[in-house]
Design an enzyme around this catalytic site. Structure first.
Site, PDB file in Angstrom:
ATOM      1  N   LYS A  49      74.091  32.764 -15.093  1.00  0.00           N
ATOM      2  CA  LYS A  49      75.272  32.975 -15.942  1.00  0.00           C
ATOM      3  C   LYS A  49      76.197  31.754 -15.874  1.00  0.00           C
ATOM      4  O   LYS A  49      76.723  31.311 -16.895  1.00  0.00           O
ATOM      5  CB  LYS A  49      76.017  34.250 -15.509  1.00  0.00           C
ATOM      6  CG  LYS A  49      75.256  35.516 -15.872  1.00  0.00           C
ATOM      7  CD  LYS A  49      75.815  36.773 -15.221  1.00  0.00           C
ATOM      8  CE  LYS A  49      74.914  37.971 -15.515  1.00  0.00           C
ATOM      9  NZ  LYS A  49      75.310  39.195 -14.822  1.00  0.00           N
ATOM     10  N   GLN A  93      79.415  41.177 -10.393  1.00  0.00           N
ATOM     11  CA  GLN A  93      77.957  41.371 -10.426  1.00  0.00           C
ATOM     12  C   GLN A  93      77.581  42.666  -9.696  1.00  0.00           C
ATOM     13  O   GLN A  93      78.036  42.911  -8.580  1.00  0.00           O
ATOM     14  CB  GLN A  93      77.262  40.162  -9.772  1.00  0.00           C
ATOM     15  CG  GLN A  93      75.759  40.214  -9.808  1.00  0.00           C
ATOM     16  CD  GLN A  93      75.182  40.155 -11.222  1.00  0.00           C
ATOM     17  OE1 GLN A  93      75.625  39.383 -12.062  1.00  0.00           O
ATOM     18  NE2 GLN A  93      74.193  40.997 -11.498  1.00  0.00           N
ATOM     19  N   ASP A 116      81.914  42.561 -19.370  1.00  0.00           N
ATOM     20  CA  ASP A 116      80.714  43.390 -19.228  1.00  0.00           C
ATOM     21  C   ASP A 116      80.830  44.673 -20.054  1.00  0.00           C
ATOM     22  O   ASP A 116      79.847  45.400 -20.208  1.00  0.00           O
ATOM     23  CB  ASP A 116      80.510  43.770 -17.745  1.00  0.00           C
ATOM     24  CG  ASP A 116      79.448  42.907 -17.089  1.00  0.00           C
ATOM     25  OD1 ASP A 116      78.589  42.365 -17.817  1.00  0.00           O
ATOM     26  OD2 ASP A 116      79.470  42.805 -15.852  1.00  0.00           O
TER      27      ASP A 116
END
Ligand code: NAD
Length: 279
Positions: A49, A93, A116
């Protein structure tokens, strides 16, 4: 023989558009990525990422915390990132270690920095079909893949296998909003093939190799394999690719399918978040 929906190529063209758009801004979007612990798969995702951000001109900040970090410490970091005007997107994460309350953490991220799409407010906006939500990256990426083949979802039967908050549920909601008829299957579904065989579009997000065989797919269907499973040094999906590609009209490969699209959507969300904050 199915046509391949090339997620890698599609993601590349989306990244090029993002790079161009960032070139027109008078600020640089910034993504803060929080990694707790040393899980090798999570560490790999985070570095992928970070690399993707740099390529399109998004600045990335990595915040690496020890596996035994307390809820309070992590919450303090999120509060700091929420208040920092230089940070446009925040990604924590997952999976998180057991001592941490994931729901509380997602809920603490500022809604317009929640790249997200896991904040309850973003989930709620999506479920109500309202605009302004940051969408979860994997389902948003799948929708882009279907758009790339000009697939018209209206009235079609979509079967989603998997009902997680990250993939299956928001995926099903997006299909409903696109006027498809949606069936959701999960670990307690009896006779899975009975449902998958009725699918015009079959999305599989389980994490089990060889779950979907050729005889479970309707001829001419579009098959989207979200699953990622490590078999030795290889990455494979949930679908028996070699069999299913003989039956389906379209299929996504693993690797090179949904994975690159998920990352492209993260970049898109970060740009969108930055634009919302600068509006
Ligand atoms: P999860 O473990 O949270 O959910 C799995 C779902 O599968 C559950 O809803 C469960 O009920 C269902 N399930 C389990 N066994 C089943 C069975 N035998 N039949 C039918 N349903 C069954 O996982 P997740 O986070 O939704 O991820 C699913 C898969 O997608 C994993 O392999 C994950 O690595 C992958 N994934 C890939 C990407 C990507 O970018 N390519 C992104 C997210 C997740």
């Amino acid at each position: 023989m199915a046509m391949i929906i090339d997620g890698k190529a599609l993601a590349k063209s989306i990244r090029e558009d993002i790079t161009k758009e960032i070139g027109t801004l008078n600020y640089q979007p910034t993504l803060a990525v929080v990694l707790v612990g040393t899980d090798p798969a999570s560490a790999t995702y985070v570095s992928m990422k970070e690399k993707a951000c740099l390529e399109v001109g998004i600045a990335s900040q990595a915040h690496r915390l020890a596996a035994d970090v307390s809820q309070r410490e992590l919450m303090m970091l999120i509060t700091r990132l929420n208040a920092d005007p230089a940070v446009n997107g925040i990604l924590v994460q997952i999976p998180l270690p057991r001592q941490l309350d994931q729901t509380a953490i997602f809920g603490a991220i500022r809604r317009d920095k929640d790249v997200d799409g896991f904040h309850p407010m973003n989930v709620g906006l999506l479920n109500l079909g309202l605009s302004g939500a940051l969408l979860p990256c994997t389902p948003a990426g799948v929708m882009e893949m279907l758009q790339s083949i000009n697939y018209r979802l209206k009235g079609k039967h979509v079967v989603v296998v998997g009902r997680s908050n990250v993939v299956g549920k928001p995926m099903s909601t997006l299909f409903l909003l696109a006027d498809a008829t949606v069936t959701i299957c999960h670990r307690y579904t009896e006779n899975l093939g009975l449902y998958t065989r009725q699918a015009d579009v079959l999305v599989v997000a389980v994490g089990k190799t060889n779950l979907i065989t050729g005889d479970m797919v309707k001829p001419g269907a579009v098959v989207i394999d979200v699953g990622t499973n490590r078999v030795g040094s290889k990455l494979v999906g949930d679908v028996v690719y070699e069999d299913v590609k003989e039956v389906a009209a379209y299929i996504t490969p693993v690797p090179g399918g949904v994975g690159p699209m998920t990352i492209a959507m993260l970049l898109k969300n970060t740009l969108l978040a930055a634009k919302m904050q600068h509006a």
